[in-house]
Scaffold this motif. Sequence first.
Motif, PDB file in Angstrom:
ATOM      1  N   SER A   6      17.964  37.995  52.164  1.00  0.00           N
ATOM      2  CA  SER A   6      18.331  37.148  51.032  1.00  0.00           C
ATOM      3  C   SER A   6      19.837  36.933  51.018  1.00  0.00           C
ATOM      4  CB  SER A   6      17.877  37.824  49.745  1.00  0.00           C
ATOM      5  OG  SER A   6      18.409  37.141  48.659  1.00  0.00           O
ATOM      6  N   SER A   8      21.684  35.304  48.449  1.00  0.00           N
ATOM      7  CA  SER A   8      22.352  35.425  47.161  1.00  0.00           C
ATOM      8  C   SER A   8      21.539  36.307  46.224  1.00  0.00           C
ATOM      9  CB  SER A   8      22.533  34.032  46.538  1.00  0.00           C
ATOM     10  OG  SER A   8      22.598  34.147  45.147  1.00  0.00           O
ATOM     11  N   SER A   9      22.075  37.445  45.867  1.00  0.00           N
ATOM     12  CA  SER A   9      21.304  38.343  45.010  1.00  0.00           C
ATOM     13  C   SER A   9      21.380  37.897  43.551  1.00  0.00           C
ATOM     14  CB  SER A   9      21.801  39.780  45.166  1.00  0.00           C
ATOM     15  OG  SER A   9      23.151  39.862  44.749  1.00  0.00           O
ATOM     16  N   ALA A  10      22.461  37.199  43.162  1.00  0.00           N
ATOM     17  CA  ALA A  10      22.590  36.715  41.789  1.00  0.00           C
ATOM     18  C   ALA A  10      21.484  35.713  41.478  1.00  0.00           C
ATOM     19  CB  ALA A  10      23.958  36.076  41.593  1.00  0.00           C
ATOM     20  N   GLN A  11      21.255  34.833  42.456  1.00  0.00           N
ATOM     21  CA  GLN A  11      20.205  33.818  42.315  1.00  0.00           C
ATOM     22  C   GLN A  11      18.861  34.489  42.105  1.00  0.00           C
ATOM     23  OE1 GLN A  11      21.397  30.720  42.419  1.00  0.00           O
ATOM     24  NE2 GLN A  11      19.437  29.980  41.689  1.00  0.00           N
ATOM     25  N   LYS A  12      18.670  35.566  42.862  1.00  0.00           N
ATOM     26  CA  LYS A  12      17.398  36.267  42.830  1.00  0.00           C
ATOM     27  C   LYS A  12      17.182  36.917  41.462  1.00  0.00           C
ATOM     28  CE  LYS A  12      15.009  39.044  46.235  1.00  0.00           C
ATOM     29  NZ  LYS A  12      15.263  40.033  47.289  1.00  0.00           N
ATOM     30  N   LYS A  14      18.454  36.001  38.610  1.00  0.00           N
ATOM     31  CA  LYS A  14      18.222  34.941  37.638  1.00  0.00           C
ATOM     32  C   LYS A  14      16.764  34.488  37.702  1.00  0.00           C
ATOM     33  CE  LYS A  14      20.124  30.451  36.537  1.00  0.00           C
ATOM     34  NZ  LYS A  14      20.889  29.392  37.186  1.00  0.00           N
ATOM     35  N   ASP A  15      16.298  34.320  38.916  1.00  0.00           N
ATOM     36  CA  ASP A  15      14.924  33.900  39.137  1.00  0.00           C
ATOM     37  C   ASP A  15      13.949  34.900  38.521  1.00  0.00           C
ATOM     38  OD1 ASP A  15      14.441  31.466  40.583  1.00  0.00           O
ATOM     39  OD2 ASP A  15      12.911  32.621  41.675  1.00  0.00           O
TER      40      ASP A  15
END
Lengths: 380, 291
Positions: A6, A8-12, A14-15
Amino acid sequence: MNPFKSSSSAQKTKDGLLSGFFALLTYLILGCTLFIFFDIAKKGLPVLMPVFSEKGGEVVDLDFLTRMPETLVDYTDENGEKQSLASSDFIEYTKANPDAVIENKKTNAYSGGGIAGPLVGTALLVIVCMVVALIVGVAAAVYLNEYAKQGRFVGMIRLAIMNLAGVPSIVFGLFGFAFFCLFPLPIFTMIVNEEKSLAAIPMFGGYLSFQGWGNSLLAGGLTLAVMVLPVIIAACEESLKAIPKGFREASLALGATKWQCIRTAVLPYATPGILTASVLGVTRVAGETAPIMFTAAVALKGKLPWQEADGKGIFWVSDLLTDSVQAMPYHIYTVAARIPRTDATAAMQDGSVFVFLLMVMTFASVSIYLRIHFRKKLKW
Amino acid sequence: MVTTSPSDPMTELATPVESPAKASPSTKANNPNPIAEQDAMIEIDDVSFSYDMGKTNVLKNISFNIPAGKVTALIGPSGCGKSTLLRCLNRMNDLVDTSKVTTGQIRIMGQDINAHDVDPIELRKQVGMVFQKYNPFPKSIYENVAYGLRIQGIKNKARLDEAVEKSLQRAALWNEVKDRLNSSALGLSGGQQQRLCIARTIAVNPRIVLMDEPCSALDPIATARIEELIAELQEEFTIVIVTHNMQQATRVSDRTAFFYLGELIEYDDTTTIFGNPSVTQTEDYVSGRFG
Ligand SMILES: Nc1ncnc2c1ncn2[C@@H]1O[C@H](COP(=O)(O)OP(=O)(O)OP(=O)(O)O)[C@@H](O)[C@H]1O
Ligand SMILES: [Mg+2]
């Protein structure tokens, strides 16, 4: 090195949070629905099936389903225990036991007996509504979808029909009252009421009288039909559109007329869809109180509709159709809103709601069953 | 819709009408080997056709004659109007509200089929159609074949039985389905379903059978069977077939018309079109060099 790592962990995160939030809302709705259902079942089931009550009793309280609603009498007997009896039972009881101790006697309107009248009334309303709505709805959908030249005018008709679906039910009720109950419409009758009738033509040994239908099964059924029409027309159009173009072309190419094509190559395959959607639509209006409040329903009636109808043949049907009926939603409204809730009256309130819920759920299940059944059978 | 009176020309279609005297169709360079009028089943005379009330023409001034009792193939790249022309011949385009034959005449057995006193229902009983995607009704095999007769009001069981058997035999399907006439048509294989559709079409005894890419949804073996069938049916019917398959056109057809962008480029004997075409566009297309 993992090429699929992965990025971007921030994106994850948020998801994950979002999907969790959506899931939460979904389960909240589910929770509310289940809570309402179990609450109704907990209170209503013992009324219908006394085995499940604290006192115990029969498996099914048939009296509750087969008797007409009447006044409920509650009192305290010689042991200081609270008792309640339907008024007719109470009269018999006091006749048989003239010196029974009756204290704190109280009467509660509509809360005794059973719900046979409202059950039958709702069933009749549903039948009238279904028959009328299906005939008019299918005709309209066939016209709009198969015959009419697709253009702005037909688009406007469609829009108007769809808007009809958004009209509040009380407005339908008032419309029904003005048009079906008061407006002079034709009806067969044996005896002409000079005051009500605008004109009467002698026919079949009676009269075809132009008069308001009054508070009646017919007026109520038609009002419900008008209300469910948008749903049925939309559903019919969907079903008609789902029929492969190939069926129509094959039929027409073999020399069928337009109507032959519709009758033999379109409608038979659209019927399951039409029926399913209609049953579902009718289920929803069957629960409406406002449209029948002014047009069909009365709180109390002594007899079932067909026990009261007079005359023969068409006149019997007319008499049945122009008689007022009791109806489940109106009955529930009456006992819930007009009668104070006490230990004695609670049974009728909870029992009625529970039985009505079962009735509506049965309709819905039938429609779901029909859909699954036909979907399996008709595949192309 | 125009209803037919007994004296209406379309009701007399069964007996070929002597075509009335008229200006002979233009014999253009692209039509070097014309079909004489008296041999023509279908005369297409300067036909233009539009799907949008005449704003744009999908077919442009098409003229050629289709001979009786022969197989005529319509070929050409996708979108050139082959299906459109075919659907003009049984007036299936009437279903499109905004469609219009903008110029010219189509005469079948001498009768202008767009004349106001022609009933498209009667026309379609004489001009049957088989579609690209086989489309049997979700009914029994028997009912599929009997459909056309039933809508003509034939109820006599013996007559229906006979017609069903005969049609299935003519469609080379009888031996495969005779034991399960009452089971669903949708249980048949694709090729069988298409032959059933052909049986359904010929059950009403048309004079002409139009086929729009009848094999495009079928495998080579099923295709071969349909091609054999077309060869047999040719004795009884005038067949017009649209195909994208050049080999198929050479195998089944007597005459071939090549269309490009709504125009008839060349029309001649199939052997000439594929062996010695007179227009380079045709040559490029049939040899696969089309660009
Ligand atoms: N119902 C319709 N309405 C409007 N335009 C259409 C309609 N049917 C076809 N057309 C247009 O007419 C033109 C000719 O189409 P047609 O279907 O006749 O081509 P075709 O030669 O059969 O092509 P294909 O080989 O792909 O089947 C195309 O440009 C198409 O977009
Ligand atoms: Mg095509």
